[in-house]
Design an enzyme around this catalytic site. Structure first.
Site, short mmCIF file in Angstrom:
data_model
loop_
_atom_site.label_atom_id
_atom_site.label_comp_id
_atom_site.label_asym_id
_atom_site.label_seq_id
_atom_site.Cartn_x
_atom_site.Cartn_y
_atom_site.Cartn_z
N GLU A 171 55.49 -34.09 -5.49
CA GLU A 171 54.86 -34.96 -6.59
C GLU A 171 54.88 -36.61 -6.08
OE1 GLU A 171 53.78 -34.18 -9.20
OE2 GLU A 171 54.78 -32.38 -10.14
N HIS A 213 61.80 -38.47 -11.98
CA HIS A 213 60.91 -37.38 -12.52
C HIS A 213 61.91 -36.34 -12.64
CE1 HIS A 213 58.35 -34.11 -13.35
NE2 HIS A 213 58.58 -33.68 -12.03
N HIS A 244 62.84 -32.28 -14.59
CA HIS A 244 62.81 -31.24 -15.94
C HIS A 244 64.04 -30.99 -16.81
CE1 HIS A 244 59.89 -29.17 -12.76
NE2 HIS A 244 59.85 -30.63 -12.83
N TYR A 295 65.39 -45.91 -33.99
CA TYR A 295 65.06 -47.22 -33.29
C TYR A 295 65.15 -47.35 -31.86
CZ TYR A 295 70.04 -48.52 -32.85
OH TYR A 295 71.44 -48.63 -32.51
N HIS A 335 56.21 -29.45 -18.38
CA HIS A 335 56.72 -29.61 -17.24
C HIS A 335 57.78 -30.60 -17.35
CE1 HIS A 335 55.25 -31.46 -12.98
NE2 HIS A 335 56.55 -31.35 -13.04
N TYR A 386 69.46 -59.88 -28.86
CA TYR A 386 70.56 -59.51 -28.31
C TYR A 386 70.59 -59.07 -26.96
CZ TYR A 386 72.74 -59.82 -32.89
OH TYR A 386 73.37 -60.34 -34.10
ZN ZN Z 1 58.09 -31.79 -11.67
#
Ligand code: ZN
Length: 222
Positions: free
Chosen positions: A75, A94, A96, A115, A157, A210
Site C-alpha cells: 500500500e 492503515h 483492517h 460529538y 477493506h 479546551y
Molecule cells: Zn489494507
C-alpha cells in the site's frame, strides 16, 4: 521539520506494536509510515509486530524510488499520495481493524452520531468506494475521502488515519475504531439519533476552547 530518522524509525515500530497490542492489526494486514525530509519511511511487506526492527523500515521517495534495501508495503502508493496531497499529515496508520472494517463493508460513512466524530475534522468520516488494494485508483480515492479530514474508511477493506506524529496517529486510530464499534452497537439496537449540524458545530467550538481532548490518548513510549 521532520524529526531525526533514528527517532522516526523507533516511533514507527512503537506505533506498529501498539496497534497489534490493541488487536487492531490482526494478521499483520496493516501498515504504518512517517514523512521524512526526502519522502517517507514505511513498514516492509509481510512484517510482523513480534519481529519488526527499526532498521527494517523502508525508506523511499514519494514517487516510489527506494532509498536502500527492503520491499515496502503493497500500500506504499496510498501512503505516498496522502503525504503529497495533505501537507499536515506526518504519520499514517492503515489497518483492517474489526469495527472500522465492518462499517466499511456496509459501504457507510461514520456519521455525526457522537460529538467525538468532529475530532477527525468534520461532521463525518467518509468511506472511499471499493477498488483493488495497492492500485493508483485506491490512492486517489483515499486522498479524496480525506479532504478536510484526518481519517477515512475504505469500502470492503479497512481504514486510514493520519496524525502529527506516531502518538497522534495511534490515538486517532484507537478513537476511530472505538467510535465505529459504538456506532455499530447503536445501529444494531435501534434507530440512532444523529447530532444536528448546530450540535456538531458547538462541539467543535468547545474543543477549540479546551484544546486537544484527553480521551483515548495512549501513554507515549519511553
Ligand atoms: Zn489494507
Amino acid at each position: 521539520m521532520p524529526p531525526p530518522l533514528a527517532l522516526t524509525r523507533r516511533s514507527l515500530v512503537w506505533l506498529y506494536r501498539g496497534l497489534a497490542e490493541r488487536g487492531m492489526n490482526t494478521g499483520s494486514s496493516g501498515n504504518v509510515s512517517a514523512r521524512t525530509r526526502d519522502g517517507m519511511l514505511i513498514t516492509p511487506s509481510g512484517c510482523s509486530a513480534e519481529t519488526l526492527r527499526p532498521s527494517d523500515l523502508v525508506g523511499m521517495s514519494l514517487d516510489g524510488a527506494l532509498h536502500g534495501e527492503g520491499t515496502p508495503s503493497s500500500e506504499w502508493s496510498m501512503h505516498a499520495a496522502i503525504y503529497a496531497a495533505h501537507p499536515q499529515a506526518a504519520c499514517i496508520v492503515h489497518t483492517h481493524a474489526d469495527a472500522c472494517t465492518a462499517l466499511a463493508c456496509l459501504n457507510l460513512a461514520l456519521p455525526g452520531f457522537h460529538y467525538m466524530v468532529t475530532r477527525f475534522g468534520g461532521d463525518d468520516v467518509r468511506c472511499a468506494p471499493y477498488v483493488t488494494f495497492g492500485t493508483p485508483d485506491l490512492a486517489r480515492l483515499a486522498v479524496t475521502a480525506l479532504q478536510g479530514r484526518t481519517a477515512c474508511l475504505l469500502a470492503n477493506h479497512g481504514m486510514i488515519v493520519h496524525g502529527r506524529d506516531a502518538d497522534d496517529a495511534l490515538a486517532g486510530a484507537v478513537l476511530l475504531e472505538t467510535l465505529c464499534r459504538q456506532y455499530l452497537l447503536a445501529r444494531a439496537a435501534g434507530a440512532v439519533r444523529m447530532l444536528t449540524e448546530e450540535e456538531m458545530q458547538a462541539a467543535q467550538e468547545r474543543f477549540k476552547m479546551y484544546g486537544p481532548a484527553s480521551n483515548n490518548v495512549p501513554a507515549r513510549h519511553a
